[in-house]
Design a protein around this motif. Sequence first.
Motif, PDB file in Angstrom:
ATOM      1  N   GLY A  57       0.686  -1.189  -0.057  1.00 46.50           N
ATOM      2  CA  GLY A  57       0.060  -0.006  -0.031  1.00 46.50           C
ATOM      3  C   GLY A  57       0.768   1.268  -0.041  1.00 46.50           C
ATOM      4  N   ASP A  58       2.105   1.305   0.043  1.00 48.19           N
ATOM      5  CA  ASP A  58       2.920   2.279   0.157  1.00 48.19           C
ATOM      6  C   ASP A  58       2.945   2.957  -1.253  1.00 48.19           C
ATOM      7  OD1 ASP A  58       3.472   2.007   2.796  1.00 48.19           O
ATOM      8  OD2 ASP A  58       5.388   0.967   2.469  1.00 48.19           O
ATOM      9  N   TYR A  59       2.759   1.815  -2.093  1.00 45.38           N
ATOM     10  CA  TYR A  59       2.560   2.421  -3.691  1.00 45.38           C
ATOM     11  C   TYR A  59       1.366   2.091  -4.194  1.00 45.38           C
ATOM     12  CZ  TYR A  59       4.773   3.344  -8.335  1.00 45.38           C
ATOM     13  OH  TYR A  59       5.078   3.846  -9.590  1.00 45.38           O
ATOM     14  N   PRO A  60       0.292   2.685  -3.973  1.00 48.61           N
ATOM     15  CA  PRO A  60      -0.968   2.284  -4.293  1.00 48.61           C
ATOM     16  C   PRO A  60      -1.248   2.452  -5.853  1.00 48.61           C
ATOM     17  CG  PRO A  60      -1.020   4.437  -3.090  1.00 48.61           C
ATOM     18  CD  PRO A  60       0.466   4.031  -2.915  1.00 48.61           C
ATOM     19  N   ASP A  88      10.594   5.855 -10.080  1.00 50.28           N
ATOM     20  CA  ASP A  88       9.617   6.471  -8.816  1.00 50.28           C
ATOM     21  C   ASP A  88      10.331   6.503  -7.474  1.00 50.28           C
ATOM     22  OD1 ASP A  88       7.677   6.752  -6.746  1.00 50.28           O
ATOM     23  OD2 ASP A  88       6.237   7.126  -8.669  1.00 50.28           O
ATOM     24  N   LYS A  89      10.449   7.397  -6.766  1.00 45.26           N
ATOM     25  CA  LYS A  89      11.097   7.650  -5.524  1.00 45.26           C
ATOM     26  C   LYS A  89      10.554   6.769  -4.448  1.00 45.26           C
ATOM     27  CE  LYS A  89      12.301  12.342  -6.336  1.00 45.26           C
ATOM     28  NZ  LYS A  89      12.315  13.832  -5.725  1.00 45.26           N
ATOM     29  N   ARG A  90       9.368   6.384  -4.593  1.00 47.40           N
ATOM     30  CA  ARG A  90       8.677   5.359  -3.824  1.00 47.40           C
ATOM     31  C   ARG A  90       9.095   4.005  -3.656  1.00 47.40           C
ATOM     32  NH1 ARG A  90       2.538   6.896  -5.023  1.00 47.40           N
ATOM     33  NH2 ARG A  90       3.442   6.868  -6.897  1.00 47.40           N
ATOM     34  N   THR A  91       9.647   3.573  -4.977  1.00 44.70           N
ATOM     35  CA  THR A  91      10.085   2.175  -4.969  1.00 44.70           C
ATOM     36  C   THR A  91      11.410   1.816  -4.712  1.00 44.70           C
ATOM     37  OG1 THR A  91      11.076   2.723  -7.171  1.00 44.70           O
ATOM     38  CG2 THR A  91       8.692   1.934  -7.217  1.00 44.70           C
ATOM     39  N   ALA A  92      11.673   0.740  -4.298  1.00 46.86           N
ATOM     40  CA  ALA A  92      13.197   0.161  -3.681  1.00 46.86           C
ATOM     41  C   ALA A  92      13.992   0.229  -4.761  1.00 46.86           C
ATOM     42  CB  ALA A  92      12.842  -1.409  -3.093  1.00 46.86           C
ATOM     43  N   GLN A  93      15.176  -0.265  -4.474  1.00 43.00           N
ATOM     44  CA  GLN A  93      16.577   0.059  -5.546  1.00 43.00           C
ATOM     45  C   GLN A  93      16.294  -1.365  -6.237  1.00 43.00           C
ATOM     46  OE1 GLN A  93      20.338  -0.820  -3.609  1.00 43.00           O
ATOM     47  NE2 GLN A  93      21.394  -0.379  -5.396  1.00 43.00           N
TER      48      GLN A  93
END
Length: 201
Positions: free
Chosen positions: A83-86, A118-123
């Motif tokens: 849900g951090d990346y809806p 996208d800044k919300r995604t992990a490496q």
Amino acid sequence: LPVSFPTDSVGDVLGALEKGYRWKQNKDKGPLLLTKQVVGRLAITNYDLPGLPNDERRRLNHEAEAFPENSLLVDIRPGGPGGDYPMHGYFLFRSFSDVLRFVANGISRAPEFDVEQDKRTAQVLSNPARTLAIEVTSSEPKDAAFRVKHRDFWYSVDQPEKESGKVLQWNQEAYRTLSELYQMTVTDISRTPVPAISIAK
């Protein structure tokens, strides 16, 4: 889901029961409702879909039915896993022919381009701009991992490059995936040899 069903005779009622309709008592003890459980379209969610109210599930199903048949509804909401990346939308499944056309168009007609992460995604360890980089040359490449000649041009996939001690094999993995998809598309399973099994009595 509650539905209306006109009944003029006992035969209509029996016919409805044979089609899966059932009588259900209203919460306010009013008239009985004739209901039928409907299996809707598939969806990917991060919450318990059956736990939603009927109206919400009906709305999602109507939305999914408006999409093409080769699509899959995606509804990721805050508060659940991921849900951090809806996101809300749908995936469109393509045929193998469409996949090949996409890769071919990426060579020159509609080349792919890099998109900022996208800044919300992990490496992400590997995310090149092109799904499959195919080199086109007039002479035969010497160090290509795969190469084929077609209409006086050579089409090839390069050998994996080494960077910081790691081998980058994005192209090889993409090529292998396409090869496996092709095999699943054209292989006649009925003619595949299987081991003989003897059962002793």
